[in-house]
Design an enzyme around this catalytic site. Structure first.
Site: not given
Length: 283
Positions: A102, A147-148, A174, A256
């Site tokens: 992603h 995706e998030e 991922e 993140h």
């Protein structure tokens, strides 16, 4: 033909230069345009080698689905844009391996490891495969734009896209950290044959403990893998799609956050290791 690490690193930097790529943002739209240009160049290479690479931006349309994430809720979405590609050869079966990554990011992160490095790696693998030799099955690539946002773009692809009926194995890429080897942390149903095949492709790392955690209803973590497997088109109610979910796990404090920069993804040696490893896995 091998994996071109320098080209993959160039794409990684180009994806991250604009900062976070939140679903629906201008930065996400720029990432779509960049990926379409990159895939256009791969398409020319494929044509010269006798292969065909189709690619397109994919609008999700409107949809919704239930998830058991946390206490369970309904995901609804509209107008999410992703990118999909299909690499085929004369005489190859329609059945395909699906490579999933992603390009969207968490709101505060440039997302180099999560997940731009794997987007760039996947494009590099398509480039290497397009140059030959001929493969017996097709290869699909899905570059999710959301995706998030709880896997909504993956749901749209699995349930609506014309190529979704063809994939049989998902290799999802991922990150929950920056750098390090790719670790297999989830397996799909009836994946013993796939585990054996991946073992033959080289040294693999995996965690049964992580797999078991991710099977707990409400476990507070997830990615596109479960959605792509669970919502893939079935025939006669039979499960016919399996796969493996891989992630980098080192330096989890980058995950993140604004720290997730290209310089911290392991550099040239790590990119080469990931690219050559994914190429071997796909073959």
């Amino acid at each position: 033909p091998g994996f071109d690490t320098a080209e993959a690193q160039r794409l990684l930097l180009a994806l991250c230069v604009g900062g976070p790529r939140i679903a629906g943002s201008q930065a996400a739209s720029a990432a779509v345009a960049l990926l379409l240009r990159e895939l256009g160049a791969v398409s020319e290479l494929a044509r010269a080698a006798g292969a065909t690479l189709e690619f397109e931006a994919v609008d999700s349309g409107h949809g919704s689905f239930e998830t058991d994430f946390l206490d369970g809720f309904t995901n609804s979405y509209q107008g999410v844009v992703s990118v999909a590609a299909r690499l085929t050869w004369p005489g190859a079966a329609r059945e395909a391996v699906l490579l999933s990554s992603h390009f969207d990011t968490w709101s505060s992160s440039p997302g180099a490891s999560d997940d731009a490095v794997h987007v760039a790696t996947t494009v590099g693998v398509l480039r290497a495969l397009a140059a030959g030799p001929v493969r017996g099955v097709s290869v699909l690539a899905f570059f999710s734009g959301a995706e998030e946002s709880n896997w909504v773009a993956a749901h749209a692809f699995a349930t609506r896209h014309r190529w979704a009926a063809d994939y049989r194995a998902v290799l999802n890429l991922e990150a929950i950290g920056a750098g390090g080897d790719l670790v297999a942390f989830q397996m799909g149903p009836r994946a013993g044959w796939l585990a054996s095949a991946l073992g033959d492709a080289g040294t693999q790392r995996g965690s049964v403990f992580a797999h078991d955690l991710f099977q707990i209803p409400g476990f507070p973590a997830g990615d596109d893998f479960k959605t792509l497997v669970a919502h893939a088109p079935h025939r006669g109610g039979a499960v016919r799609v399996t796969g493996v979910d891989f992630a980098t796990i080192e330096a989890g404090y980058h995950y993140h956050t604004p720290l997730d920069q290209p310089v911290d993804t392991g550099g040239y040696p790590q990119m080469r290791s990931h690219g050559e490893g994914l190429l071997a896995k796909t073959r």
